[in-house]
Design an enzyme around this catalytic site. Sequence first.
Site, short mmCIF file in Angstrom:
data_model
loop_
_atom_site.label_atom_id
_atom_site.label_comp_id
_atom_site.label_asym_id
_atom_site.label_seq_id
_atom_site.Cartn_x
_atom_site.Cartn_y
_atom_site.Cartn_z
N ASP A 84 43.13 39.08 28.10
CA ASP A 84 42.41 38.58 29.41
C ASP A 84 42.73 37.12 29.23
OD1 ASP A 84 38.43 39.72 29.60
OD2 ASP A 84 40.45 38.35 30.86
N GLU B 39 30.99 37.95 36.18
CA GLU B 39 31.01 37.05 34.21
C GLU B 39 29.64 36.62 33.60
OE1 GLU B 39 35.96 37.40 34.89
OE2 GLU B 39 34.95 36.22 33.48
C1 GLC Z 1 39.26 37.15 33.87
C2 GLC Z 1 38.14 39.18 33.27
C3 GLC Z 1 39.29 40.34 33.39
C4 GLC Z 1 40.41 40.02 34.52
C5 GLC Z 1 40.76 38.65 34.23
C6 GLC Z 1 41.75 38.87 35.17
O1 GLC Z 1 38.26 36.11 32.93
O2 GLC Z 1 37.35 38.98 32.01
O3 GLC Z 1 38.02 41.04 33.59
O4 GLC Z 1 40.73 41.04 35.10
O5 GLC Z 1 40.21 38.15 34.35
O6 GLC Z 1 40.77 38.30 36.36
#
Ligand code: GLC
Length: 609
Positions: free
Chosen positions: A304, A496
């Site tokens: 991530d 988030e």
């Molecule tokens: C974010 C999320 C993830 C996402 C990634 C790219 O922090 O946790 O779900 O796909 O970064 O945006």
Amino acid sequence: MTTSPLTSDQQQFTEQLLAQMTLAEKIGQMTQPEKNSVKPGDVARLALGSVLSGGGGNPEPNTPAGWRAMVTQFIAEAQQSRLRIPLIYGVDAVHGHNNVVGATIFPHNIGLGATRDAELVRRIGRATALEVAATNVRWNFAPAVSVPQDIRWGRTYEGYSQDPRLVSDLAVALIRGFEGDGWTAPTAVLPSVKHFVADAATTWGSSTRAQSFDRTLSNATMTQDFRELLERGAWQIDQGNAEIDEATLRAVHLPPYRAAIEAGALNVMASYSAWQGLKVHAHRYLLTDVLKGELGFQGFVVSDWEALDQLHPGDYDRCVVDAINAGIDMVMVPFDYERFIGSLTRAVDSSAVPLARIDDAVRRILTAKVALGLFEQPHTDERLLALVGCGAHRDLAREAVQKSLVLLKNAGALPLDPHGPEVLVAGADADDLGAQCGGWTISWMGGRGPTTPGTTILEGLRAAAGPDRVHYSPDGHVTRDYRAGVVVLAEEPYAEGMGDRADLTLSAEQAALVARVRARCEQLTVVLLSGRPLVITEHLPAWDALVAAWLPGTEGQGVADVLFGRVPFSGRLPFDWPRTADHLRRGDGPAPLFALGEAAAALEPVMGD
Ligand code: GLC
């Protein structure tokens, strides 16, 4: 799936290509920067494997054509690299191609969970893949297969349900939609099944994410002040620690990954969270033994966003060694990608990371690119741009909205009579497209206002009954009485951990708005626009009807279709609806007010006199 998804010829091609690659080219394939960070020429010079747009990582102008031009430039540059390994571009199109102004925005997953309609979700997956492929993007960081346990979590709405079987069914349906006529078809889009594993099982108060207000958090633009959000619980549970035992992890959180892998998924995104105190990004047992060994996953694992940095703050080299050795194959390193490349190069040179681990990671990445046909067709067909936000996709989204609404109470207020006396609609949220789309819409956090073309709930109601028959009051202050009143209440858009909340009751302003309308109408309907169930127990006796509309997206007329009885209610709860404000984790406290799978029996239509 324990066998390779490739034919023997494709496997031979992959091995031959791997054998030609230098260490620098291999590590380049394992590197995924954010598009604003990439210096001109670096895609070719470093043989970068991927570039991403984070939430709101939009071109200027933010149009479908602008997106395609931006993405195409990166793909074309990769064709200039020595081995011309195609670059794959990744985005979060989690409810339609949601960063793109003009794209169709579908209901967020919680609303799709309420439909329980796998065929509908497959069609949504296909429509989303077409709009994503139109912009030359072939990798979508979806579906989230989270199985939320504590609805205080800001990512509850990215989960289909608290029921892992329903999550599995809908995730597989979406993946089938992304696949379309086959993974090598030019509009197939690589899904990213996320976030492995038990991202939704963390304990309230266990997250340390907001201890540093860093560059990433500064991108999370919200209307409320960051300090105020922290006081309300922001970042208390997201990216925290899942304290569950292995039996629970296996019974609740692993099944959707098994189902997705059996459906052919070739990418998994690792979770920021920890399990029993160890961050998943450094968890060799979970990433390698369970995911790649036991489940037979043949694709690649992507980290991530900046997740490696959290493993050992201040010791980046150790972060890199631990994550790659645990089983991370591609690193989402949005900013300082050359620091990552240097660190991993040193790790291989010192044998801290075996070359065999690098080869395994690159083989997995190449497998996905070969399976997607990128070597034959690195670009999609530009004519697909006509499909972005097209009428057929918006009709599909409207159908999804209709099917997502859950009727939780109806003491004769619904359906509204389109030919009866005037209806009062109250609340600024009734006429706010951003409020009905929620987070991950045009920007990372989403936001109020006309952020993209669509139809608000008010516009839908007026189209259904005629503008003269639907009166609107943003604040509920009116000077006459009405037979029917509808109040729309929304959560402030969030994404988030910014959406982690300790208190899920209505605000005083919301309660006051409802009271004003209550005093002026015979039959009061409340429509909630929320990313999760809200605590409304004390208010419910005074309401004649309650509709959970979740986060419906751009096609608000789907709400009007059902409120006016043109389409019957069919949605059922994908989560327990809590009775008390202090029992918001599944299984805690008294029985829920409404249970998973429940919906009020819609009374016979009460036609106007
Ligand atoms: C974010 C999320 C993830 C996402 C990634 C790219 O922090 O946790 O779900 O796909 O970064 O945006």
